[in-house]
Motif scaffolding. Structure first.
Motif: not given
Length: 603
Positions: A319-326, A517-523, A556-567
């Motif tokens: 994720d682009d915000w990995q450094y924020l987590g650290i 963990l859909a978001k992490e897998s998607l990224m 994989m992207i299609s699957k995780q985008m469905e699971a990580a969809w905002l809504f």
């Protein structure tokens, strides 16, 4: 009543035609054509002062034009100096108080455009923000924030208030409303996705507000475009609400309200990531970072296991915000009051990052060294009661000590000849491991890869990257996703640049998929595809070649985008509610039928 068409769709030629046929000396579009500057300015100032109090079915055309001007030239001083903020504030007030007026012609659009104009002009310049506050825009914006119209107007009011809160010179003007602003922003951030899904995305076309549809698509496009734009706007509404809360939290305001009085909001922050439609916002982790900098709020962050686990997963992602987590975890580990609440969880994730160096151009420090120092700061006091009762933690800290202190010290004493001998031996062991893997002896191959890693000098980063990545593949085949994530993360820390080794990204994406963990897998999968496209994008002579995304990655992207969809959460809630209602209706029908049977039998 005039036909309710979207004013944005009116073409420039239509406006020009209006200007040619107009005889009104105070027509907005005629004034725009006036070449004599003093005449134009005097006329425009008078026009803006009279606009909120006049009745003209072309009001919305003027607001649409002002919106375009503000969006295209937000730093131009002309309209702010002529009273545009007073005009916009008065128009919002009229729209809220005079229901007959706002429902007449196309005036329903005016409060939205007015708040948008305020937000656009205050986006970059503190002097415009000061002018807006002096002009009294805060009370009407607060009314929109309270939901006096709809979520569409809330979106632009939150944006404008966020800009005003960003400047030191105008922040104090909002302090009078601080508790209401922070409370409202938190409530909207937590509920807006459910609301937009229920009122718009998840509803039929006939149940959608007509003017919402026109604003979202600018008068053109069907349901798919509306849904896509609604997702973008809902994401912006949530993220701008978080920005507004951050403005107060960064100044130490309302921390008790944010953390202590609303623990559910802190929990919800973990899922507020903005989605792929709003990749520029730091989302919930940005607010967590602000709270982690404050000693008072830091303790509330440390007490939330869910937040710590979210930060840990973010640390081991692309994720682009990995450094924020650290950064958040380092702040928590360096504070003696929060260290021991966090280290029991964080150490098992951060141990995989001790060999990381830098993440892009975001930081000048060696992150791996900073993580090592934070984890080992009390290593010499391992006899304390706390560490005595945490054998697994002792093991992890010992592993870091051996890797980053003892091995580095020993390897510095080795000559180049001895290092090359070790490299050759490591390659032999790796070849043996590869052969075992080919024969299906996965556990034996994994042991060989570990043997090679124990021997491989730390300076041979490429070799260590490949060994960790191969070991990760073994864990995947043995259905151990946690170990696979650990080894693939270590491999990605060794890659140059960080998080660029394609095989490790794909393997970690699969492991995160196993854990749900859909978001992490998607990224990771997106980064894997992006890396492959860069490698195959051309021959360096200006010629590009057709890129084919691997089928397994596309799936994989299609699957995780469905699971990580905002809504996705909102859709699940609505589906669950619908199923409950059906069950209740079925139960009621069953009881009624049973009652009829009993009455029939007793006759």
């Amino acid at each position: 009543m005039r036909k309710n068409t979207n004013p944005i769709a009116i073409t420039t030629s239509t406006k020009r035609s209006k200007m040619r046929s107009c005889t009104n000396s105070l027509c907005f579009f005629c004034l725009m054509k006036e070449t004599h500057v003093p005449t134009r300015r005097a006329g425009m100032k008078h026009f803006l002062s009279e606009l909120p109090y006049s009745d003209d079915h072309d009001h919305v055309l003027v607001l649409s034009a002002l919106w375009h001007i503000a969006m295209a030239h937000p730093n131009d001083k002309e309209y702010p100096s002529l009273g545009v903020f007073e005009c916009m504030g008065s128009l919002i007030q009229r729209g809220l108080k005079d229901k007959g007026w706002v429902l007449r012609d196309q005036n329903i659009y005016i409060p939205y455009y007015a708040a948008h104009v305020i937000g656009s002009y205050t986006m970059h310049k503190a002097e415009f923000a000061e002018k807006a506050v002096e002009s009294g825009v805060i009370p009407p914006l607060m009314e929109l924030l309270r939901g006096k119209m709809s979520w569409v107007e809330q979106r632009v009011s939150v944006r404008a208030l966020g800009h005003l809160a960003s400047y030191n010179s105008t922040f104090e003007a909002l302090v009078e409303y601080q508790e209401e602003i922070v409370k409202s922003a938190m409530e909207i951030a937590s509920s807006c996705l459910d609301l937009v899904y229920e009122k718009f995305v998840g509803s039929s076309e006939e149940n959608r507000e007509k003017y919402h549809r026109d604003l979202l698509t600018r008068g053109v496009g069907g349901r798919e475009i509306e849904d896509r734009k609604a997702e973008e706007w809902a994401s912006q509404l949530q993220c701008w609400c978080l920005h507004l809360v951050k403005c107060f939290a960064s100044k130490g305001r309302c921390l008790n309200l944010i953390c202590n009085n609303n623990p559910i909001f802190l929990r919800d922050l973990c899922g507020m990531w903005g989605g792929l439609s709003n990749y520029t916002s730091t989302g919930g982790v940005g607010l967590i970072r602000i709270l982690s900098y404050n000693k008072l709020s830091r303790k509330f962050i440390a007490e939330s296991t869910q937040i710590i686990e979210t930060l840990c997963n973010l640390c081991r992602s692309s994720d682009d915000w990995q450094y924020l987590g650290i950064e958040c975890l380092l702040l928590l580990l360096k504070d003696p009051q929060t260290r021991y609440k966090v280290i029991e969880i964080a150490a098992f994730y951060l141990v995989d990052l001790v060999e990381i160096r830098r993440l892009g151009n975001r930081t000048n420090i060696n992150l791996g060294e900073a993580i090592t120092q934070a984890l080992l700061s009390d290593y010499n006091q391992m006899e304390t009661q706390f560490l005595k009762n945490n054998q697994n933690l002792q093991r992890v800290l010992r592993e870091i000590w051996v890797l980053k202190v003892e091995r580095e010290r020993k390897e510095k004493l080795l000559c180049e000849e001895r290092l090359e001998e070790k490299r050759a031996l490591v390659n032999l062991i790796k070849q043996a491991a590869n052969e075992l893997f080919r024969l299906g002896e996965i556990e034996a191959a994994m042991r060989k890869y570990k043997e090679a890693l124990d021997l491989c000098p730390l300076k041979f980063r490429k070799e260590r990257m490949v060994l960790h990545s191969n070991k990760s593949q073994c864990h995947l085949l043995l259905r151990d996703p946690d170990a696979a994530i650990s080894d693939s993360t270590r491999a990605l820390c060794y890659s140059n640049p960080t998080n660029s080794h394609g095989k490790s990204l794909w393997r970690r994406s699969q492991a995160y998929d196993m854990k749900g963990l859909a978001k992490e897998s998607l990224m990771d999968c997106i980064m894997f595809v992006d890396g492959g496209m860069k490698m195959e994008g051309g021959n360096g002579m200006g010629e590009s070649k057709r890129i084919k995304i691997p089928y397994h990655a596309a799936r994989m992207i299609s699957k995780q985008m469905e699971a990580a969809w905002l809504f996705a959460p909102a859709r699940l809630k609505k589906l669950a509610s619908s199923q409950v209602k059906k069950a209740e209706d079925s139960s009621n029908n069953s009881r009624e039928g049973h009652g009829i049977t009993i009455r029939t039998m007793t006759k």
